[in-house]
Design an enzyme around this catalytic site. Structure first.
Site, PDB file in Angstrom:
ATOM      1  N   SER A  79      -4.250   0.714   3.664  1.00  0.00           N
ATOM      2  CA  SER A  79      -3.641   0.619   2.339  1.00  0.00           C
ATOM      3  C   SER A  79      -4.727   0.497   1.266  1.00  0.00           C
ATOM      4  CB  SER A  79      -2.651  -0.549   2.303  1.00  0.00           C
ATOM      5  OG  SER A  79      -1.887  -0.554   1.111  1.00  0.00           O
ATOM      6  N   HIS A 213       4.406   1.061  -0.520  1.00  0.00           N
ATOM      7  CA  HIS A 213       4.503   2.352   0.160  1.00  0.00           C
ATOM      8  C   HIS A 213       5.915   2.937   0.161  1.00  0.00           C
ATOM      9  CE1 HIS A 213       0.345   1.861   1.206  1.00  0.00           C
ATOM     10  NE2 HIS A 213       0.623   0.640   1.634  1.00  0.00           N
TER      11      HIS A 213
END
Length: 323
Positions: A79, A213
């Site tokens: 991430s 996300h």
């Protein structure tokens, strides 16, 4: 000559005051007292997490240069950690620590604003997004199992106007992360318990209430984030990296593929900031395409490094945690 993997942790990692003091005392890259003071006042901020990881990497890089270490290097980040991986793909030359902090802060700001705008447009005044880890030690394809459940209306009944629970991270064959509004998550966990589905659910700390996300919510951050990164490179006279091949190949979260073009790596980082973290695909690429001798996992914390170590347990390589 060794072949090594460098990994970088992302948002949600924990910067402890004790570890911060240890780094300040023992790592030369933490010699800036003003920076240390700033970190200690904002341990949960993404800028602090990204900067600490960056400075640990810089300290390690200095040691490697002093030792004349040779070999091939590949990088991967989880991430937000992909920002530091992007920088490490060109040996830390694209962004200063200050740049890393500003990009991390701007990315987080865009996410918070996109989330608030999403809820406001749907007139959800009291909605809070949560993130939960889902594990099942017996599962060898948890993502597929969860996807089936989330497509079942009896398990995933969203608040009117919202998109329901979404997969955020595919961390391992038996571990995923889901995100959704509090009421939806609680109902989903309860339904799984009633139906005797043996998944374990653990709530994660999510201080900014971001549905990480979730492309339905976060897609609008992509263009401004890309522009900000490009402007940072331009202001520092580093825009030439856009047209260059990276020295250290980067494995991308968005598709798990190995990338050697800097501009492609930036585009994938931006795209991956609002799409599921495909870490399992990253492991498949590492195991099938790279013959590695060792891995170095940069903190703060060891959680991402431990995930990588477990997923690559059949690969004959050593693991070192730089934290």
């Amino acid at each position: 000559m060794s072949r090594r993997l460098l990994s970088f942790t992302g948002q949600g990692s924990v910067v402890s005051a004790d570890r911060l003091q240890h780094w300040a005392s023992n790592v030369s890259t933490f010699s800036d007292a003003d920076l240390i003071h700033r970190f200690s006042q904002s341990l949960e901020q993404p800028a602090t997490i990204a900067a600490c990881s960056n400075l640990l990497y810089r300290g390690w890089l200095t040691e490697q240069k002093n030792g004349s270490e040779n070999g091939s290097t590949y990088v991967v980040g989880h991430s937000l950690g992909e920002l530091n991986a992007l920088n490490a793909s060109v040996n830390g030359l694209a962004f200063r620590c200050k740049d890393i902090m500003e990009i991390a802060s701007f990315r987080n700001k865009l996410m918070v604003e996109a989330t608030q705008r999403y809820l406001k447009e749907r007139r959800i005044a009291d909605g809070t997004f949560e993130m939960w880890v889902v594990t099942n030690p017996r599962s060898k394809g948890l993502r597929k199992e969860l996807t089936a459940l989330l497509q079942d209306d009896s398990f995933n009944s969203p608040v009117p106007g919202l998109t329901g629970i979404k997969l955020a991270n595919d961390n391992a064959p038996n571990q995923c992360v889901i995100t959704g509004i509090t009421g939806d998550i609680i109902a989903f966990v309860k339904k799984c318990t009633i139906e005797k589905i043996r998944h374990k659910f653990t709530k994660l700390n999510n201080p900014f209430s971001i549905p990480f996300h979730n492309n339905d919510v976060l897609r609008p951050i992509q263009e401004p984030l890309y522009d900000f990164i490009w402007q940072t490179l331009k202001e520092n006279g580093k825009q030439h990296f856009i047209n260059e091949t990276v020295e250290n190949g980067i494995i991308s979260n968005v598709d798990g593929r190995l990338t050697d073009q800097f501009h492609t790596a930036i585009e994938k980082f931006v795209l991956g900031s609002s799409n599921i973290v495909n870490f399992v695909d990253c492991f498949k690429t590492i195991a099938s395409e790279l013959e590695l001798d060792e891995a170095y996992h940069f903190g703060p914390g060891a959680s991402i490094g431990k995930i990588i170590e477990r997923n690559l347990k059949n690969c004959d390589m050593s693991h070192t945690f730089v934290d």
